[in-house]
Design a protein around this motif. Structure first.
Motif, PDB file in Angstrom:
ATOM      1  N   ASN A  56       1.629   3.477   1.942  1.00 40.52           N
ATOM      2  CA  ASN A  56       1.426   4.278   0.729  1.00 40.52           C
ATOM      3  C   ASN A  56       2.739   4.902   0.267  1.00 40.52           C
ATOM      4  OD1 ASN A  56      -1.273   3.617   0.835  1.00 40.52           O
ATOM      5  ND2 ASN A  56      -1.902   5.559   1.752  1.00 40.52           N
ATOM      6  N   HIS A  57       3.543   5.376   1.224  1.00 43.63           N
ATOM      7  CA  HIS A  57       4.851   5.956   0.901  1.00 43.63           C
ATOM      8  C   HIS A  57       5.748   4.897   0.248  1.00 43.63           C
ATOM      9  CE1 HIS A  57       8.275   8.706   1.433  1.00 43.63           C
ATOM     10  NE2 HIS A  57       8.955   7.616   1.754  1.00 43.63           N
ATOM     11  N   MET A  58       5.756   3.697   0.829  1.00 41.49           N
ATOM     12  CA  MET A  58       6.601   2.640   0.283  1.00 41.49           C
ATOM     13  C   MET A  58       6.145   2.238  -1.116  1.00 41.49           C
ATOM     14  SD  MET A  58       7.426  -1.151   1.741  1.00 41.49           S
ATOM     15  CE  MET A  58       9.136  -1.156   2.224  1.00 41.49           C
ATOM     16  N   LYS A  59       4.835   2.117  -1.333  1.00 44.22           N
ATOM     17  CA  LYS A  59       4.334   1.729  -2.656  1.00 44.22           C
ATOM     18  C   LYS A  59       4.737   2.761  -3.711  1.00 44.22           C
ATOM     19  CE  LYS A  59       0.005   1.128  -1.614  1.00 44.22           C
ATOM     20  NZ  LYS A  59      -1.423   0.799  -1.636  1.00 44.22           N
ATOM     21  N   LYS A  60       4.770   4.019  -3.317  1.00 45.59           N
ATOM     22  CA  LYS A  60       5.122   5.087  -4.266  1.00 45.59           C
ATOM     23  C   LYS A  60       6.627   5.144  -4.512  1.00 45.59           C
ATOM     24  CE  LYS A  60       4.598  10.028  -5.052  1.00 45.59           C
ATOM     25  NZ  LYS A  60       4.058  11.289  -4.533  1.00 45.59           N
ATOM     26  N   HIS A  61       7.431   5.017  -3.460  1.00 44.94           N
ATOM     27  CA  HIS A  61       8.875   5.240  -3.579  1.00 44.94           C
ATOM     28  C   HIS A  61       9.709   3.957  -3.653  1.00 44.94           C
ATOM     29  CE1 HIS A  61       8.327   9.524  -3.034  1.00 44.94           C
ATOM     30  NE2 HIS A  61       7.527   9.250  -2.017  1.00 44.94           N
ATOM     31  N   GLN A  62       9.139   2.838  -3.210  1.00 45.03           N
ATOM     32  CA  GLN A  62       9.851   1.560  -3.256  1.00 45.03           C
ATOM     33  C   GLN A  62       8.887   0.461  -3.724  1.00 45.03           C
ATOM     34  OE1 GLN A  62      11.741   0.726   0.563  1.00 45.03           O
ATOM     35  NE2 GLN A  62      11.874   2.900   0.984  1.00 45.03           N
ATOM     36  N   PRO A  63       8.381   0.553  -4.951  1.00 49.94           N
ATOM     37  CA  PRO A  63       7.317  -0.365  -5.385  1.00 49.94           C
ATOM     38  C   PRO A  63       7.727  -1.837  -5.382  1.00 49.94           C
ATOM     39  CG  PRO A  63       8.102   0.968  -7.221  1.00 49.94           C
ATOM     40  CD  PRO A  63       8.738   1.517  -5.986  1.00 49.94           C
ATOM     41  N   LEU A  64       8.966  -2.154  -5.731  1.00 48.37           N
ATOM     42  CA  LEU A  64       9.385  -3.561  -5.741  1.00 48.37           C
ATOM     43  C   LEU A  64       9.425  -4.129  -4.327  1.00 48.37           C
ATOM     44  CD1 LEU A  64      12.178  -3.514  -8.473  1.00 48.37           C
ATOM     45  CD2 LEU A  64       9.836  -4.381  -8.648  1.00 48.37           C
ATOM     46  N   ALA A  65       9.938  -3.362  -3.390  1.00 50.71           N
ATOM     47  CA  ALA A  65       9.973  -3.807  -1.992  1.00 50.71           C
ATOM     48  C   ALA A  65       8.551  -3.967  -1.466  1.00 50.71           C
ATOM     49  CB  ALA A  65      10.749  -2.811  -1.138  1.00 50.71           C
ATOM     50  N   ALA A  66       7.665  -3.061  -1.832  1.00 53.20           N
ATOM     51  CA  ALA A  66       6.274  -3.140  -1.384  1.00 53.20           C
ATOM     52  C   ALA A  66       5.610  -4.400  -1.930  1.00 53.20           C
ATOM     53  CB  ALA A  66       5.508  -1.898  -1.822  1.00 53.20           C
ATOM     54  N   ARG A  67       5.881  -4.724  -3.173  1.00 53.60           N
ATOM     55  CA  ARG A  67       5.296  -5.928  -3.769  1.00 53.60           C
ATOM     56  C   ARG A  67       5.783  -7.176  -3.034  1.00 53.60           C
ATOM     57  NH1 ARG A  67       6.666  -5.821  -9.442  1.00 53.60           N
ATOM     58  NH2 ARG A  67       5.361  -3.986  -9.457  1.00 53.60           N
ATOM     59  N   LYS A  68       7.062  -7.191  -2.656  1.00 51.03           N
ATOM     60  CA  LYS A  68       7.628  -8.355  -1.970  1.00 51.03           C
ATOM     61  C   LYS A  68       6.978  -8.605  -0.611  1.00 51.03           C
ATOM     62  CE  LYS A  68      12.222  -8.252  -4.044  1.00 51.03           C
ATOM     63  NZ  LYS A  68      13.656  -8.028  -3.781  1.00 51.03           N
ATOM     64  N   ILE A  69       6.611  -7.549   0.094  1.00 49.82           N
ATOM     65  CA  ILE A  69       6.067  -7.750   1.447  1.00 49.82           C
ATOM     66  C   ILE A  69       4.542  -7.660   1.520  1.00 49.82           C
ATOM     67  CG2 ILE A  69       8.174  -6.883   2.516  1.00 49.82           C
ATOM     68  CD1 ILE A  69       6.303  -4.433   3.383  1.00 49.82           C
ATOM     69  N   SER A  70       3.877  -7.491   0.379  1.00 52.07           N
ATOM     70  CA  SER A  70       2.421  -7.286   0.419  1.00 52.07           C
ATOM     71  C   SER A  70       1.689  -8.459   1.071  1.00 52.07           C
ATOM     72  CB  SER A  70       1.876  -7.008  -0.973  1.00 52.07           C
ATOM     73  OG  SER A  70       2.138  -8.111  -1.821  1.00 52.07           O
ATOM     74  N   VAL A  71       2.178  -9.671   0.907  1.00 52.40           N
ATOM     75  CA  VAL A  71       1.514 -10.821   1.513  1.00 52.40           C
ATOM     76  C   VAL A  71       1.584 -10.766   3.050  1.00 52.40           C
ATOM     77  CG1 VAL A  71       3.506 -12.392   1.498  1.00 52.40           C
ATOM     78  CG2 VAL A  71       1.183 -13.301   1.253  1.00 52.40           C
ATOM     79  N   LEU A  72       2.638 -10.155   3.591  1.00 52.76           N
ATOM     80  CA  LEU A  72       2.759 -10.043   5.048  1.00 52.76           C
ATOM     81  C   LEU A  72       1.642  -9.189   5.650  1.00 52.76           C
ATOM     82  CD1 LEU A  72       6.590  -9.496   5.590  1.00 52.76           C
ATOM     83  CD2 LEU A  72       5.258 -11.566   6.043  1.00 52.76           C
ATOM     84  N   LYS A  73       1.147  -8.227   4.886  1.00 51.66           N
ATOM     85  CA  LYS A  73       0.090  -7.341   5.395  1.00 51.66           C
ATOM     86  C   LYS A  73      -1.124  -8.145   5.846  1.00 51.66           C
ATOM     87  CE  LYS A  73      -2.605  -3.265   4.241  1.00 51.66           C
ATOM     88  NZ  LYS A  73      -2.978  -2.294   3.237  1.00 51.66           N
TER      89      LYS A  73
END
Length: 190
Positions: free
Chosen positions: A29-46
């Protein structure tokens, strides 16, 4: 809650048990709020490589000090008492090993750690097998459906912040599940 047999190790889950939250979800949640582009890049890894997703979060978000606000202090008080009475406590978690080490540094009541690595998500049956490397007989405290293999492998099972549905299932599957009280007010079980 009655005490487990201190002659055997007591394995304790982290997310939802020692903590009233999922550490990686808070970091996510912290990453999605503060680093949204990075979060989008790794979302498939989740969904496709959870251990690598956890590592990415740890390396790019790191430790968040406000995570200490989610500690289950009634449980920690009980664990500290058990430790002082000679119990061998194992912090057994699906969280990454560096996170487990941070918890053990702050709360040195834990003698050993069982945790996820970059390649292995240490949950369910994997976690039960890793705990059995310490002792064939152990007690286990947990909170979610992923903990069922650990409870079934244990000689003493404790439920902490388990949903009412999981508590009912536990009474059907386990010889004598113990429900830790008090539950954390406002906590939403997994």
């Amino acid at each position: 809650m009655p005490n487990p047999n201190f002659a055997h190790p007591i394995a304790v889950d982290l997310d939802g048990t020692v903590w009233s939250c999922d550490v990686h979800q808070i970091m996510w949640n912290h990453m999605k709020k503060h680093q949204p582009l990075a979060a989008r890049k790794i979302s498939v890894l989740k969904f496709y490589h959870r251990p690598l997703w956890k590592c990415y979060l740890w390396h790019h978000v790191g430790w968040l000090d406000h995570l200490w606000n989610f500690l289950n202090y009634p449980l920690l008080t009980t664990l500290t008492r058990w430790h002082s009475q000679g119990a061998h406590l194992i912090l057994a978690t699906g969280a990454l090993e560096p996170i487990a080490k941070v918890v053990r540094e702050r709360y040195p009541i834990f003698h050993d750690i069982v945790a996820s690595t970059r390649s292995v998500n240490c949950i369910g049956h994997r976690k039960a097998l890793k705990i059995k490397e310490f002792s064939a007989n152990f007690a286990y405290l947990g909170n979610s459906y992923w903990d069922i293999p650990c409870w079934r492998s244990s000689t003493w099972s404790g439920m902490v912040n388990a949903s009412p549905q999981l508590q009912r299932l536990g009474r059907c599957l386990l010889p004598q599940p113990h429900v830790f009280e008090p539950q954390i007010p406002g906590f939403l079980p997994c």
